[in-house]
Design an enzyme around this catalytic site. Structure first.
Site, PDB file in Angstrom:
ATOM      1  CE  LYS A  59      -2.836   2.830   3.055  1.00 56.32           C
ATOM      2  NZ  LYS A  59      -3.737   2.888   4.228  1.00 56.32           N
ATOM      3  N   GLY A  99      -7.891   8.984  10.417  1.00 55.83           N
ATOM      4  CA  GLY A  99      -8.171   9.104  11.846  1.00 55.83           C
ATOM      5  C   GLY A  99      -9.341   9.991  12.201  1.00 55.83           C
ATOM      6  CB  ALA A 135      -8.144   7.278   5.060  1.00 56.95           C
ATOM      7  N   GLY A 136     -10.692   7.296   7.099  1.00 59.38           N
ATOM      8  CA  GLY A 136     -11.811   8.146   7.481  1.00 59.38           C
ATOM      9  C   GLY A 136     -13.112   7.417   7.716  1.00 59.38           C
ATOM     10  CG  ASN A 188      -5.725   0.899  11.395  1.00 57.60           C
ATOM     11  OD1 ASN A 188      -4.567   1.038  11.092  1.00 57.60           O
ATOM     12  ND2 ASN A 188      -6.052   0.363  12.562  1.00 57.60           N
ATOM     13  CB  THR A 189      -8.780   5.131  13.209  1.00 53.83           C
ATOM     14  OG1 THR A 189      -7.576   5.469  12.528  1.00 53.83           O
ATOM     15  CG2 THR A 189      -8.908   5.921  14.484  1.00 53.83           C
TER      16      THR A 189
END
Lengths: 341, 277, 66
Positions: free
Chosen positions: B113, B174, B200-201, B222-223
């Protein structure tokens, strides 16, 4: 209204007899056109430079078997025609010739383009299909767009009606938009001749062709045309008639599948229809047209052989009046000329 | 293994058969890619992988802490999981390329990635450097998944460069703000032929569902999972939401028409008079 | 002899094989990836590479990440 890009979906739209379906299509097409074009209407006019043709297309008034007077305008005559058209306010010009590589070679076209640059800000060509290098030369000279119709995408039908000249070559013609795109042409106009083949099949093929061009040459401004097969002098050739309802649906489908592509309606179609279809997706129309060679300045109108009979004979002023009446914003030119590099 | 996870695993497998997700020659049955950063501990990572059915996880490369011994994350990952090396830390193409080569040299596969960030305030990716890195690595046989700010021209360049997917951000890393750039992602989905993975996000299962409903091919989260109260529980919720969104997309529900205003009839004229052409 | 490991200067008694330094610092960590002066050194070659003055070693491994 959410038609799918498939034979079944297009066919079922065309075959649907309920006025409700037609209206729903039109409302959707109208909304999309408003969204992406506002109420602008691009105006243009055709100038026929020559009716010499090496092709034998059974449906066309210029085909090489037709006994018509063959004319090719001289440079002076071209200048006269252009001056005449330019006086009406037209800035976008479509230069047409029959498909004769011998009689109207690129040098002749280049002379015509040079003359056009003195009068018009937008120059398009509808002439014989050419090589990328030739399109590039014309583009650099100042041509913005080319128009080329595949007529029908069905190979068998194509072979049946195209019996002479380079036009016999289906694949060469098919590759024309791509060659023009690679040459840098800003606009490319595609189309089919309605009534020639199976309508749903040809529509699907045309739309898929356009989708693939959009993907591979996204910088080009595309537009679509749907000339309807009409009687030509002495020929009874209309295997499939497309009535006004079907025609309206076709315009709407084109708009729905391609919200940002221009849709052209020429003076082939009568005033009443043109005036209504400008609400449903049409964004470009010709005005004050003459479709015979030298039709604006030469000889006696009744003695001329037009490529197709004009049904909307209104002058540019008449068209402007009609457009203003319907709250449209007529556009003569989208840009001022800058060098094409 | 509890009943819930069995059913989930079963559904995921069935989905793989009828609606396969192909990346870099691999057929994946889960459209949920998971990041392994920010977790409380590595055991939680393992639990979340199990609960979610994910088959691809991102890992990063860092200098070893020489002052103490730590478990390695790799010990907590199932043996058949696909490692997606994230080049996080790279500030330009050269650094990203170096990290990718390091991972491959060490025998950890060729999925990378590309994350090139030289903006520490917003953590926005550098699209141009990402394209450069993709060109180099794709030529070397890597399966490249580039992380970008959604931009159609960049996405096209990435396709040309040989990327296996494009990974547009949904919102800032995040931020858990969901699809702030939804329209731009929609354009990519419509115009790009390789898989579009929203990365993301994504802060909630509903946002992941929304991305899938739009036609995204997969999402990377992820986050949201790592910082949840019950990470494994949320991981499972994400997996279910991603499946629901995918099914919704495949069933093509009618969307709300933005300009559904009725106006005066446009085609009455065709039926009132004779319709001969 | 001075070399740098993960950005910090280390003093070594003298030239020695790379493997000794790695062993000393990472014990038997099977996940270590080694870069020497910008080149990746495969595990099989650690024994045969001799370190010299000014060498820069990077020892990296996988960690959890987005």
């Amino acid at each position: 209204m959410k038609p799918l890009l498939s034979y079944e979906s297009i066919q079922s739209v065309l075959k649907d007899t309920s006025p409700g379906t037609t209206e729903a299509l039109a409302q959707e097409a109208a909304a999309l056109t408003r969204q992406y074009f506002g109420r602008t209407m691009s105006l243009y006019a055709p100038i026929y430079l020559s009716n010499h043709c090496s092709s034998f297309c059974t449906y066309c008034g210029f085909n090489n078997r037709q006994k018509i007077k063959r004319i090719k305008l001289s440079l002076t005559e071209i200048q006269n025609e252009m001056r005449q058209v330019s006086q009406t306010g037209i800035e976008n010009i479509l230069l047409l010739t029959g498909e004769s590589y011998a009689m109207t070679p690129i040098s002749y076209l280049q002379d015509a383009v040079e003359a056009a640059r003195g009068h018009f800000t937008g120059i398009s060509l509808e002439v014989h299909p050419m090589e990328t290098d030739e399109y590039r030369a014309l583009y650099r000279q100042g041509v913005d767009g080319i128009t080329v119709y595949q007529e029908t995408y069905n190979r068998k039908r194509y072979q049946e009606v195209h019996l002479g000249g380079k036009k016999k070559n289906y694949d060469y013609r098919l590759g024309t938009p791509e060659r023009a795109a690679r040459a840098g042409m800003r606009s490319i106009s595609l189309g089919i001749l309605l009534g020639l083949g199976d309508t749903a099949e040809d529509l699907l093929a045309l739309f898929q062709h356009l989708r693939s061009l959009e993907k591979n040459y996204p910088a080009v401004e595309y537009s679509l045309s749907f000339p309807r097969l009409r009687q030509i002098k002495g020929q009874g050739l209309a295997p499939q008639t497309i009535d006004d309802i079907a025609f309206t649906k076709i315009i709407c489908l084109a708009r729905i599948f391609f919200p940002r592509v221009g849709i052209n309606l020429s003076t082939r179609e009568p005033p009443r229809l043109r005036d209504h279809l400008i609400e449903c997706g049409v964004t470009r129309m010709s005005a004050g047209s003459k479709t015979s060679v030298g039709g604006y300045t030469l000889a006696d109108p009744s003695a001329q052989d037009p490529q197709f009979d004009i049904q909307d004979n209104r002058s540019v002023d008449d068209i402007l009046k009609m457009l203003k009446q319907r709250d449209f914003d007529p556009v003569f030119t989208d840009w001022r000329p800058i060098p094409n590099i | 293994m509890n009943i819930k996870s069995e059913r989930l695993a079963d559904t995921v497998n069935r989905a793989g058969q009828t609606d396969p997700f192909m990346v870099g020659g691999k057929v994946l049955s889960s459209r949920f890619l998971m990041g392994t950063g920010k977790f409380k501990n590595k055991a939680e990572v393992r639990d979340c992988i199990r609960a979610s059915g994910t088959q691809v996880v991102t890992v990063a490369l860092r200098r070893i802490d020489l002052t103490r011994h730590e478990d390695n994350i790799l010990e907590y990952l199932p043996p058949d999981i696909t490692l997606l090396t994230n080049t996080s830390g790279a500030r330009n193409a050269a650094e990203a390329v170096r990290l990718a080569r390091l991972a491959r040299e060490a025998g950890y596969g060729t999925w990378v990635k590309i994350e090139v960030i030289n903006d520490s305030k917003y953590l926005l990716p550098d699209n141009a450097e990402t394209v450069k890195a993709t060109e180099i690595l794709a030529k070397e046989g890597f399966t490249v998944l580039p992380y970008i700010l959604p931009d159609l021209n960049i996405a096209r360049a990435l396709v040309q460069a040989g990327a296996a997917t494009v990974m547009p951000l949904g919102s800032l890393i995040g931020s858990n703000q969901g699809l702030r750039v939804k329209d731009l992602i929609q354009i990519l989905i419509a115009e790009i032929d390789i898989p579009v993975v929203v990365d993301a996000g994504i802060g909630s299962p509903s946002q992941a569902c929304e991305a899938m409903e739009m036609g995204a091919d997969a999402v990377l989260v992820n986050t949201a999972v790592a910082t949840a109260g019950n990470p494994a529980g949320l991981a499972q919720a994400f997996a279910l939401a991603i499946q629901a969104g995918r099914q919704a997309y495949l069933s093509q529900p009618p969307g709300p028409r933005p300009f559904a205003k009725a106006s005066s009839p446009l085609t009455e004229f065709l039926y009132n008079e004779s319709t001969a052409s | 002899m001075k070399i740098s490991i993960n950005g910090k200067t280390h003093a070594l008694t003298g030239p020695q094989p790379l493997s000794r330094v790695i062993q000393g610092l990472c014990k038997n960590n099977p996940y270590v990836i080694v870069e020497l002066n910008g080149d990746i050194i495969h595990k099989d070659l650690w024994q045969s590479v001799q370190l010299c003055e000014g060498d820069r070693i990077e020892l990296v491994s996988f960690v959890g990440g987005g």
